[in-house]
Write a protein that holds these residues in place. Structure first.
Motif, PDB file in Angstrom:
ATOM      1  N   ILE A  56       1.432   4.238  34.196  1.00 37.68           N
ATOM      2  CA  ILE A  56       0.746   5.269  34.986  1.00 37.68           C
ATOM      3  C   ILE A  56       0.810   6.608  34.243  1.00 37.68           C
ATOM      4  O   ILE A  56      -0.092   7.431  34.360  1.00 37.68           O
ATOM      5  CB  ILE A  56       1.380   5.379  36.392  1.00 37.68           C
ATOM      6  CG1 ILE A  56       1.215   4.056  37.135  1.00 37.68           C
ATOM      7  CG2 ILE A  56       0.745   6.505  37.193  1.00 37.68           C
ATOM      8  CD1 ILE A  56       1.965   3.982  38.444  1.00 37.68           C
ATOM      9  N   MET A  57       1.852   6.768  33.424  1.00 37.52           N
ATOM     10  CA  MET A  57       2.025   8.014  32.669  1.00 37.52           C
ATOM     11  C   MET A  57       0.809   8.330  31.806  1.00 37.52           C
ATOM     12  O   MET A  57       0.439   9.495  31.667  1.00 37.52           O
ATOM     13  CB  MET A  57       3.269   7.890  31.786  1.00 37.52           C
ATOM     14  CG  MET A  57       3.521   9.078  30.875  1.00 37.52           C
ATOM     15  SD  MET A  57       5.157   9.006  30.131  1.00 37.52           S
ATOM     16  CE  MET A  57       4.928   7.688  28.950  1.00 37.52           C
ATOM     17  N   ILE A  59      -2.217   8.034  32.318  1.00 33.12           N
ATOM     18  CA  ILE A  59      -3.268   8.706  33.082  1.00 33.12           C
ATOM     19  C   ILE A  59      -2.726  10.005  33.663  1.00 33.12           C
ATOM     20  O   ILE A  59      -3.337  11.065  33.554  1.00 33.12           O
ATOM     21  CB  ILE A  59      -3.767   7.812  34.248  1.00 33.12           C
ATOM     22  CG1 ILE A  59      -4.298   6.474  33.727  1.00 33.12           C
ATOM     23  CG2 ILE A  59      -4.806   8.542  35.083  1.00 33.12           C
ATOM     24  CD1 ILE A  59      -5.598   6.565  32.993  1.00 33.12           C
ATOM     25  N   ILE A  99     -14.690  20.395  37.212  1.00 31.35           N
ATOM     26  CA  ILE A  99     -14.028  19.430  36.318  1.00 31.35           C
ATOM     27  C   ILE A  99     -12.511  19.589  36.438  1.00 31.35           C
ATOM     28  O   ILE A  99     -11.776  18.606  36.567  1.00 31.35           O
ATOM     29  CB  ILE A  99     -14.469  19.629  34.855  1.00 31.35           C
ATOM     30  CG1 ILE A  99     -15.994  19.840  34.772  1.00 31.35           C
ATOM     31  CG2 ILE A  99     -14.041  18.444  34.000  1.00 31.35           C
ATOM     32  CD1 ILE A  99     -16.473  20.255  33.387  1.00 31.35           C
ATOM     33  N   SER A 102     -11.194  18.144  39.572  1.00 31.62           N
ATOM     34  CA  SER A 102     -11.123  16.683  39.577  1.00 31.62           C
ATOM     35  C   SER A 102      -9.890  16.188  38.801  1.00 31.62           C
ATOM     36  O   SER A 102      -9.251  15.227  39.200  1.00 31.62           O
ATOM     37  CB  SER A 102     -12.403  16.086  39.012  1.00 31.62           C
ATOM     38  OG  SER A 102     -12.461  16.236  37.614  1.00 31.62           O
ATOM     39  N   PHE A 103      -9.545  16.875  37.710  1.00 30.00           N
ATOM     40  CA  PHE A 103      -8.334  16.487  36.961  1.00 30.00           C
ATOM     41  C   PHE A 103      -7.077  16.748  37.794  1.00 30.00           C
ATOM     42  O   PHE A 103      -6.124  15.953  37.776  1.00 30.00           O
ATOM     43  CB  PHE A 103      -8.246  17.254  35.644  1.00 30.00           C
ATOM     44  CG  PHE A 103      -9.092  16.666  34.545  1.00 30.00           C
ATOM     45  CD1 PHE A 103      -8.948  15.351  34.154  1.00 30.00           C
ATOM     46  CD2 PHE A 103     -10.026  17.451  33.876  1.00 30.00           C
ATOM     47  CE1 PHE A 103      -9.723  14.813  33.138  1.00 30.00           C
ATOM     48  CE2 PHE A 103     -10.805  16.921  32.854  1.00 30.00           C
ATOM     49  CZ  PHE A 103     -10.654  15.605  32.488  1.00 30.00           C
ATOM     50  N   PHE A 105      -6.879  16.756  41.044  1.00 32.89           N
ATOM     51  CA  PHE A 105      -6.873  15.711  42.066  1.00 32.89           C
ATOM     52  C   PHE A 105      -6.327  14.405  41.492  1.00 32.89           C
ATOM     53  O   PHE A 105      -5.470  13.746  42.086  1.00 32.89           O
ATOM     54  CB  PHE A 105      -8.299  15.518  42.592  1.00 32.89           C
ATOM     55  CG  PHE A 105      -8.454  14.381  43.560  1.00 32.89           C
ATOM     56  CD1 PHE A 105      -8.028  14.507  44.868  1.00 32.89           C
ATOM     57  CD2 PHE A 105      -9.029  13.190  43.150  1.00 32.89           C
ATOM     58  CE1 PHE A 105      -8.164  13.460  45.758  1.00 32.89           C
ATOM     59  CE2 PHE A 105      -9.171  12.136  44.037  1.00 32.89           C
ATOM     60  CZ  PHE A 105      -8.732  12.270  45.344  1.00 32.89           C
ATOM     61  N   LEU A 106      -6.796  14.064  40.275  1.00 33.07           N
ATOM     62  CA  LEU A 106      -6.341  12.823  39.637  1.00 33.07           C
ATOM     63  C   LEU A 106      -4.838  12.871  39.354  1.00 33.07           C
ATOM     64  O   LEU A 106      -4.122  11.889  39.552  1.00 33.07           O
ATOM     65  CB  LEU A 106      -7.127  12.594  38.337  1.00 33.07           C
ATOM     66  CG  LEU A 106      -6.834  11.301  37.582  1.00 33.07           C
ATOM     67  CD1 LEU A 106      -7.147  10.081  38.434  1.00 33.07           C
ATOM     68  CD2 LEU A 106      -7.632  11.242  36.281  1.00 33.07           C
ATOM     69  N   VAL A 109      -3.058  12.326  42.699  1.00 31.94           N
ATOM     70  CA  VAL A 109      -3.176  10.950  43.204  1.00 31.94           C
ATOM     71  C   VAL A 109      -2.316   9.992  42.376  1.00 31.94           C
ATOM     72  O   VAL A 109      -1.548   9.189  42.916  1.00 31.94           O
ATOM     73  CB  VAL A 109      -4.651  10.486  43.197  1.00 31.94           C
ATOM     74  CG1 VAL A 109      -4.751   8.987  43.404  1.00 31.94           C
ATOM     75  CG2 VAL A 109      -5.441  11.220  44.264  1.00 31.94           C
ATOM     76  N   THR A 110      -2.405  10.093  41.041  1.00 35.89           N
ATOM     77  CA  THR A 110      -1.619   9.174  40.214  1.00 35.89           C
ATOM     78  C   THR A 110      -0.129   9.494  40.323  1.00 35.89           C
ATOM     79  O   THR A 110       0.701   8.592  40.241  1.00 35.89           O
ATOM     80  CB  THR A 110      -2.059   9.251  38.742  1.00 35.89           C
ATOM     81  OG1 THR A 110      -2.020  10.610  38.304  1.00 35.89           O
ATOM     82  CG2 THR A 110      -3.455   8.719  38.548  1.00 35.89           C
ATOM     83  N   LEU A 113       0.943   7.717  43.365  1.00 36.96           N
ATOM     84  CA  LEU A 113       1.014   6.275  43.120  1.00 36.96           C
ATOM     85  C   LEU A 113       2.214   5.918  42.239  1.00 36.96           C
ATOM     86  O   LEU A 113       2.695   4.792  42.247  1.00 36.96           O
ATOM     87  CB  LEU A 113      -0.273   5.797  42.442  1.00 36.96           C
ATOM     88  CG  LEU A 113      -1.493   5.672  43.355  1.00 36.96           C
ATOM     89  CD1 LEU A 113      -2.758   5.507  42.536  1.00 36.96           C
ATOM     90  CD2 LEU A 113      -1.326   4.491  44.299  1.00 36.96           C
ATOM     91  N   TRP A 114       2.683   6.864  41.462  1.00 42.70           N
ATOM     92  CA  TRP A 114       3.844   6.634  40.610  1.00 42.70           C
ATOM     93  C   TRP A 114       5.135   6.950  41.377  1.00 42.70           C
ATOM     94  O   TRP A 114       6.155   6.278  41.241  1.00 42.70           O
ATOM     95  CB  TRP A 114       3.734   7.544  39.378  1.00 42.70           C
ATOM     96  CG  TRP A 114       4.568   7.117  38.216  1.00 42.70           C
ATOM     97  CD1 TRP A 114       5.350   6.007  38.127  1.00 42.70           C
ATOM     98  CD2 TRP A 114       4.692   7.800  36.970  1.00 42.70           C
ATOM     99  NE1 TRP A 114       5.954   5.963  36.890  1.00 42.70           N
ATOM    100  CE2 TRP A 114       5.558   7.048  36.172  1.00 42.70           C
ATOM    101  CE3 TRP A 114       4.151   8.981  36.450  1.00 42.70           C
ATOM    102  CZ2 TRP A 114       5.912   7.442  34.877  1.00 42.70           C
ATOM    103  CZ3 TRP A 114       4.498   9.369  35.169  1.00 42.70           C
ATOM    104  CH2 TRP A 114       5.369   8.602  34.394  1.00 42.70           C
ATOM    105  N   PHE A 215      -9.130  12.829  27.012  1.00 50.13           N
ATOM    106  CA  PHE A 215      -9.456  13.617  28.209  1.00 50.13           C
ATOM    107  C   PHE A 215     -10.004  14.983  27.821  1.00 50.13           C
ATOM    108  O   PHE A 215     -10.915  15.510  28.456  1.00 50.13           O
ATOM    109  CB  PHE A 215      -8.209  13.785  29.097  1.00 50.13           C
ATOM    110  CG  PHE A 215      -7.980  12.641  30.058  1.00 50.13           C
ATOM    111  CD1 PHE A 215      -8.357  11.350  29.723  1.00 50.13           C
ATOM    112  CD2 PHE A 215      -7.394  12.857  31.292  1.00 50.13           C
ATOM    113  CE1 PHE A 215      -8.151  10.297  30.603  1.00 50.13           C
ATOM    114  CE2 PHE A 215      -7.189  11.814  32.191  1.00 50.13           C
ATOM    115  CZ  PHE A 215      -7.558  10.537  31.840  1.00 50.13           C
TER     116      PHE A 215
END
Lengths: 247, 150, 57
Positions: A56-57, A59, A99, A102-103, A105-106, A109-110, A113-114, A215
């Motif tokens: 996950i790291m 991302i 942009i 969105s990064f 937010f990502l 979220v990740t 999840l981690w 990225f």
């Protein structure tokens, strides 16, 4: 220097130049993403503590880095627009915001999840997580301000001021893990003490860095795409735009 | 001086002021932004032990006792100066291990036992493959901080 | 390593693949949103031209 800027940063020249650049940068993004994903998912070993979840790291960390880097681009462009009234800078700030959001937010979220399998929680109000959430609000506030003000000049000025005030948050995000007791661990790569000796084994560091560059180039592609649309929109009454639309 | 230069100075001055002000405010609120307290802070009475608080530190080596046929667990949290016994009932995160960081949320009982309703694992910033980690082993520190030095 | 093992991600499939899926969605939406913006601007410009074919400086 100002004349130079005016010549090459004129919306018209920039529009054509970006049009040439975008396909090349898009190609670079695809190649880097392919290499990064292959390394990250197939070549990189599981972590001695976290097992496979360490992937996950690849991302999460690039997304988090980009969330801060894009903000610096936004604030920098906002400042240039504020001082030199450079239209292109104002447009860059406006184009970077969605942009960057969105990064951010990502990254959140990740991170969630981690955090759930490793820490045991989706979310904690520690200093790192909270300041990253504030960054998302800064982006959203900037975008709301741009949408709320019709006059593009006034919108750019108000947005730039908000962006510059929000710059305070960037060192807070970066140093939060050193300044306070947090649930989030300290920096593995980007701390000054660790230059040349990051706390990540090379087999895990390489995919991380490649994904981060991927990225970054991706950001450039989308930024240029958005800038081209913005240039057309703002210059819609000029002759050169009419010419390019006809062809 | 050109007006443009004036504005440049005004903007950069404003940003510098804001950053300084922000840092000062943050410094003042430093203690409030702390996510957890160490055993030393809690036992010395530096922080109020009334109500819910978070205790963070290392899970002392050899201190984890799981009560059979239940989710009950007992372990010691240490900052290598003081130790606090924690009781918890529930599922532990995957990274909960002896010798690793942990943050527990709960209440300190009058008998100085910390009864937690949440246990979070805190890991360090090191990432490496298991083989590398194995080759680094052997240099491990003393077994238990709570049993030896204290 | 076989494929089912690969997709299982040592029991962290939901979290690992969830993260990669989130990344794919975010990257894709960025491109789609940028494209849409350009299309709507171009449509607006076409309308401008049909309204005013002589075009002013």
């Amino acid at each position: 220097m100002f004349d130079f800027l005016h010549k090459y940063a004129s919306p018209r020249n920039f529009y054509d130049f970006a049009g040439i650049l975008i396909p090349w940068l898009a190609g670079v993004t695809v190649v880097l993403l392919a290499i990064g994903l292959y390394q990250g998912l197939f070549l990189a070993p599981p972590d001695y503590q976290q097992g496979q979840s360490v992937r996950i790291m690849f991302i999460h960390v690039p997304a988090a880095w980009m969330s801060m880097f894009v903000y610096m681009v936004l604030a920098g462009a906002g400042a240039v627009g504020l001082i030199w009234h450079l239209k292109l800078a104002e447009m860059t700030a406006a184009a970077a915001a969605p942009i960057g959001a969105s990064f951010t937010f990502l990254a959140l979220v990740t991170g969630s999840l981690w955090g759930k399998p490793m820490w045991g929680t989706w979310w904690a109000w520690d200093a790192r997580l909270t300041s990253e959430l504030i960054l998302l609000f800064l982006y959203l506030g900037f975008m709301a301000l741009q949408a709320a003000i019709d006059d593009p000049k006034r919108a750019a000025r108000a947005g730039a001021l908000l962006a510059l005030i929000g710059v305070v948050n960037i060192p807070v995000i970066h140093f939060s893990v050193q300044w306070w007791n947090t649930l989030h661990q300290p920096a593995s790569v980007s701390s000054i003490a660790k230059i040349g000796a990051p706390a990540i084994h090379p087999s895990l560091l390489w995919p991380l860095l490649i994904m981060a560059i991927a990225f970054t180039v991706f950001f450039a592609v989308v930024l240029l795409m958005r800038l081209r649309a913005e240039i057309l929109h703002r210059e819609r009454y000029t002759h050169w735009v009419a010419e390019r639309i006809k062809s | 001086m050109k007006p443009r230069h004036k504005k440049l100075i005004a903007v950069s001055g404003g940003v510098t002021l804001l950053v300084v002000a922000g840092l000062l405010v943050l410094n003042a609120f430093r203690s409030n932004l702390v996510y957890f307290r160490s055993p030393t802070e809690i036992l010395s009475g530096e922080v109020s032990t009334q109500g819910v608080l978070r205790l963070g530190g290392m899970v002392d080596k050899g201190s984890v006792k799981k009560i059979p046929d239940s989710l009950k667990v007992e372990f010691k949290v240490t900052d290598f100066q003081k130790c606090i016994t924690v009781r918890y009932e529930g599922i532990l995160p995957d990274l909960f291990r002896e010798g690793q960081g942990v943050i527990t949320q709960g209440r300190l009982q009058p008998d100085k036992v910390f009864v937690a309703d949440q246990v979070l694992a805190k890991h360090d910033e090191k990432y490496m493959p298991p083989e590398v980690a194995n080759s680094l082993k052997g240099k491990a520190g003393p077994k238990s901080a709570c049993e030896t030095s204290l | 390593m076989n494929w089912s093992e690969f997709f299982a991600m040592g029991g962290y499939a939901l979290y690992v693949w969830g993260s990669y899926a989130a990344a794919a969605i975010v990257l894709l939406l960025n491109v789609v949103a940028a494209r849409r913006r350009e299309q709507s601007v171009r449509r607006e410009l076409q309308n401008l031209q049909t309204l005013n074919p002589s075009d002013s400086e």
